[in-house]
Design an enzyme around this catalytic site. Structure first.
Site, PDB file in Angstrom:
ATOM      1  N   LYS A  51       0.866  -1.190   0.000  1.00  0.00           N
ATOM      2  CA  LYS A  51       0.000   0.000   0.000  1.00  0.00           C
ATOM      3  C   LYS A  51       0.895   1.230   0.000  1.00  0.00           C
ATOM      4  CE  LYS A  51      -4.409   1.138   0.217  1.00  0.00           C
ATOM      5  NZ  LYS A  51      -5.576   0.419  -0.315  1.00  0.00           N
ATOM      6  N   ASP A  91      -6.968   4.308  -4.774  1.00  0.00           N
ATOM      7  CA  ASP A  91      -7.621   4.173  -3.466  1.00  0.00           C
ATOM      8  C   ASP A  91      -8.249   5.540  -3.190  1.00  0.00           C
ATOM      9  OD1 ASP A  91      -7.848   2.271  -1.025  1.00  0.00           O
ATOM     10  OD2 ASP A  91      -7.206   4.132  -0.097  1.00  0.00           O
TER      11      ASP A  91
HETATM   12  P1  NAP Z   1     -12.864   7.699  -2.867  1.00  0.00           P
HETATM   13  O1  NAP Z   1     -13.336   7.494  -4.265  1.00  0.00           O
HETATM   14  O2  NAP Z   1     -11.848   8.753  -2.606  1.00  0.00           O
HETATM   15  O3  NAP Z   1     -14.131   7.916  -1.933  1.00  0.00           O
HETATM   16  C1  NAP Z   1     -14.096   8.030  -0.544  1.00  0.00           C
HETATM   17  C2  NAP Z   1     -15.281   8.906  -0.208  1.00  0.00           C
HETATM   18  O4  NAP Z   1     -15.578   8.858   1.183  1.00  0.00           O
HETATM   19  C3  NAP Z   1     -15.012  10.371  -0.567  1.00  0.00           C
HETATM   20  O5  NAP Z   1     -16.151  10.883  -1.193  1.00  0.00           O
HETATM   21  C4  NAP Z   1     -14.774  11.008   0.805  1.00  0.00           C
HETATM   22  O6  NAP Z   1     -15.152  12.361   0.824  1.00  0.00           O
HETATM   23  C5  NAP Z   1     -15.701  10.194   1.659  1.00  0.00           C
HETATM   24  N1  NAP Z   1     -15.345  10.239   3.065  1.00  0.00           N
HETATM   25  C6  NAP Z   1     -14.129  10.409   3.619  1.00  0.00           C
HETATM   26  N2  NAP Z   1     -14.224  10.384   4.958  1.00  0.00           N
HETATM   27  C7  NAP Z   1     -15.533  10.192   5.238  1.00  0.00           C
HETATM   28  C8  NAP Z   1     -16.278  10.065   6.430  1.00  0.00           C
HETATM   29  N3  NAP Z   1     -15.688  10.138   7.617  1.00  0.00           N
HETATM   30  N4  NAP Z   1     -17.606   9.858   6.340  1.00  0.00           N
HETATM   31  C9  NAP Z   1     -18.224   9.761   5.149  1.00  0.00           C
HETATM   32  N5  NAP Z   1     -17.568   9.895   3.984  1.00  0.00           N
HETATM   33  C10 NAP Z   1     -16.246  10.101   4.034  1.00  0.00           C
HETATM   34  O7  NAP Z   1     -12.267   6.337  -2.279  1.00  0.00           O
HETATM   35  P2  NAP Z   1     -12.729   4.846  -2.598  1.00  0.00           P
HETATM   36  O8  NAP Z   1     -11.797   4.303  -3.600  1.00  0.00           O
HETATM   37  O9  NAP Z   1     -14.183   4.805  -2.812  1.00  0.00           O
HETATM   38  O10 NAP Z   1     -12.352   4.141  -1.216  1.00  0.00           O
HETATM   39  C11 NAP Z   1     -13.266   4.067  -0.125  1.00  0.00           C
HETATM   40  C12 NAP Z   1     -12.818   2.969   0.838  1.00  0.00           C
HETATM   41  O11 NAP Z   1     -12.798   1.707   0.152  1.00  0.00           O
HETATM   42  C13 NAP Z   1     -11.422   3.130   1.429  1.00  0.00           C
HETATM   43  O12 NAP Z   1     -11.413   2.547   2.732  1.00  0.00           O
HETATM   44  C14 NAP Z   1     -10.558   2.270   0.504  1.00  0.00           C
HETATM   45  O13 NAP Z   1      -9.351   1.848   1.126  1.00  0.00           O
HETATM   46  C15 NAP Z   1     -11.507   1.110   0.270  1.00  0.00           C
HETATM   47  N6  NAP Z   1     -11.238   0.301  -0.912  1.00  0.00           N
HETATM   48  C16 NAP Z   1     -11.187   0.865  -2.150  1.00  0.00           C
HETATM   49  C17 NAP Z   1     -10.970   0.073  -3.258  1.00  0.00           C
HETATM   50  C18 NAP Z   1     -10.983   0.631  -4.650  1.00  0.00           C
HETATM   51  O14 NAP Z   1     -10.969  -0.155  -5.602  1.00  0.00           O
HETATM   52  N7  NAP Z   1     -11.052   1.931  -4.835  1.00  0.00           N
HETATM   53  C19 NAP Z   1     -10.764  -1.301  -3.100  1.00  0.00           C
HETATM   54  C20 NAP Z   1     -10.848  -1.868  -1.832  1.00  0.00           C
HETATM   55  C21 NAP Z   1     -11.092  -1.043  -0.746  1.00  0.00           C
HETATM   56  P3  NAP Z   1     -14.044  13.509   0.559  1.00  0.00           P
HETATM   57  O15 NAP Z   1     -13.519  13.270  -0.821  1.00  0.00           O
HETATM   58  O16 NAP Z   1     -14.851  14.739   0.669  1.00  0.00           O
HETATM   59  O17 NAP Z   1     -12.998  13.348   1.631  1.00  0.00           O
END
Ligand code: NAP
Length: 378
Positions: A51, A91
C-alpha cells in the site's frame, strides 16, 4: 510526505492501492498493506500485498496541480515498482486521473510500457469494470451470502456511506439486483433519498463534475441533505435499513452506530471500505446475530479485477464486459465459499455461529504462510 509499504510477496508481486488524503500516515499504510496481503490471498489470484500514498489531498486542486504533485511523487516511487515487482492502483483520492498521471510519469522514467499500474484508462490497458469492481464485488458477495441464508436481496433497503468509487459501484449493483439504496455520505453530512439513490446522477456529480454531495441534493427533489451536527452524529447509520455497507473510510462505524443499526433491525453489515467498523462495533454486531463481513473478503473484488487487468496486459488483450463481470462474480462466490468453510472449521473448535471475520483471516493466512514455509527462510 510520500510512502510505499511492501508487506509480503510470497504469492505474487506486491499489489495494493495508493491513497492521497490529508489523514495519510505510515501507521495507516502499514495496516492497509497488512490487510491487503490476506485480502489478495483470498482472491485466489497470484498477488502479494502492499500500500502507498501521501498526505497530499487532491480535493480543491486543479488538474495541473494534481499532475505536478503526482510527477514529483513518481520521481522516487518509480524505481521501487514494476510489473513483476510491485503494481500499485487507486484508493481514496486516487482515481483514473491520478493513475493516468502516475502511469505516464512511470513510463517516461522507466522507459517501458508495461502493466505496472491497474485502474488505468481504457485507452492504455485499463480493464472494463475496474472502476466499479469493488462495489460490484461487495454486492455479489452480499447476494451470495443472503441466498445461502434463504434471504432475497430484492426490495431490501440499503444504507451506504461514502460518495466515492466504492460507494458508487455498490449503489449501482445493489439497485440492479432490485434493492433500494437510500443513503450516501461525505465527511460533512449525508443524503437520505427515500425514492432510492439515482446512480447516474451520483456518477455525474462525483466523476464528471467532481462536485460535493450537496450538488446531488440540489439536483434531486426527493433527496434530503443532513449536515453532520457533531462527532456523535450517527449519520447514515441512524437510517432504518436491512443491509448496511460502510464504503467511506476506516473507523466510520462505531459501537453506538452499531447499536442503532441493530435496534433498527439490520440483517447484514458488509464492509466496502477497509476496516470502517471499530472492533467494539464488530463484536456487538456479531453478538447480536448480524451477518458481518469484513472488508478483507467483501471488498476484494477491486483488487481481483486489478489482477484481471494484469492478465489482460500480459496477454495484450482486452476482455469484454461480460468476461470480466463473470470472472468477478465467480471470484466473489469462491471467496464466500472459502471463508464460510474456514468459519465452520473455526466455529467447530470454539463454538458459536459462523464467524466470517475469523473465516477470512484463516483462509487468507493459510495460503500465505504455506507459500512462505515452502520458499524457506530468506
Ligand atoms: P474515494 O473514491 O476517494 O471515496 C471516498 C469517499 O468517502 C469520498 O467521497 C470522501 O469524501 C468520503 N469520506 C471520507 N471520509 C468520510 C467520512 N468520515 N464519512 C463519510 N464519507 C467520508 O475512495 P474509494 O476508492 O471509494 O475508497 C473508499 C474505501 O474503500 C477506502 O477505505 C478504501 O481503502 C476502500 N477500498 C477501495 C478500493 C478501490 O478499488 N477503490 C478497493 C478496496 C477497498 P471527501 O472526498 O470529501 O474526503
Amino acid at each position: 510526505m510520500g510512502y510505499r509499504v511492501q508487506h509480503n510477496n510470497a504469492i505474487g508481486p506486491y499489489k495494493g492501492g495508493v491513497r492521497f488524503h490529508a489523514s495519510v500516515n505510515l501507521s495507516i499504510l502499514k495496516f492497509l498493506a497488512f490487510e491487503q496481503t490476506f485480502k489478495n490471498s483470498l482472491t485466489t489470484l497470484p498477488m502479494g500485498g502492499g500500500k502507498g500514498g501521501s498526505d497530499f489531498s487532491p480535493r480543491g486542486k486543479s488538474n495541473s496541480e494534481v499532475m505536478r504533485f503526482v510527477q514529483a511523487f513518481m520521481l522516487e516511487l518509480w524505481r521501487h515498482i514494476g510489473p513483476e515487482t510491485d503494481v500499485p492502483a487507486g484508493d481514496i483520492g486516487v482515481g483514473g486521473r491520478e493513475v493516468g498521471f502516475m502511469f505516464g510519469m512511470y513510463k517516461k522514467l522507466a522507459q517501458e510500457f508495461t502493466g505496472t499500474f491497474t485502474g488505468k484508462g481504457r485507452e492504455f490497458g485499463g480493464s472494463l469494470i475496474r472502476p466499479e469492481a469493488t462495489g460490484f464485488g461487495a454486492l455479489y458477495f452480499v447476494h451470495q451470502m443472503l441466498e445461502t441464508h434463504g434471504i432475497d436481496i430484492k426490495d431490501k433497503t440499503v444504507a451506504i456511506s461514502g460518495f466515492g468509487n466504492v460507494a458508487w459501484g455498490a449503489a449501482t449493483k445493489a439497485t440492479e439486483l432490485g434493492a433500494k439504496v437510500v443513503t450516501i455520505s461525505g465527511p460533512d453530512g449525508y443524503i437520505y433519498d427515500p425514492e432510492g439513490i439515482d446512480v447516474d446522477l451520483l456518477k455525474e456529480v462525483k466523476e464528471v463534475k467532481r462536485a460535493r454531495l450537496t450538488e446531488y441534493a440540489a439536483a434531486r427533489p426527493s433527496a434530503q441533505y443532513h449536515e453532520k451536527k457533531n462527532a456523535d452524529d450517527h449519520g447514515v447509520w441512524s437510517v432504518k435499513c436491512d443491509l448496511a455497507l460502510p464504503c467511506a473510510t476506516q473507523n466510520e462505524l462505531n459501537l453506538d452506530d452499531a447499536k442503532m443499526l441493530v435496534a433498527n433491525g439490520v440483517i447484514s453489515v458488509t464492509e466496502g471500505a477497509n476496516m470502517p467498523t471499530t472492533l467494539e462495533a464488530t463484536k456487538y454486531l456479531q453478538e447480536n446475530g448480524v451477518l458481518f463481513v469484513g472488508g478483507k473478503a467483501a471488498n476484494a473484488g477491486g483488487v481481483a479485477t486489478s489482477a484481471l487487468e494484469m492478465s489482460q496486459n500480459s496477454e495484450r488483450l482486452s476482455w469484454t464486459f461480460e468476461e470480466v463481470d463473470g470472472k468477478l462474480k465467480g471470484i466473489m462466490e469462491t471467496i464466500y465459499a472459502n471463508i464460510s468453510d474456514a468459519a465452520k472449521r473455526y466455529n467447530a473448535t470454539v463454538g458459536g455461529n459462523d464467524d466470517y471475520v475469523a473465516g477470512a483471516n484463516i483462509a487468507g493466512f493459510e495460503k500465505v504462510v504455506n507459500a512462505m514455509l515452502a520458499q524457506g527462510v530468506c
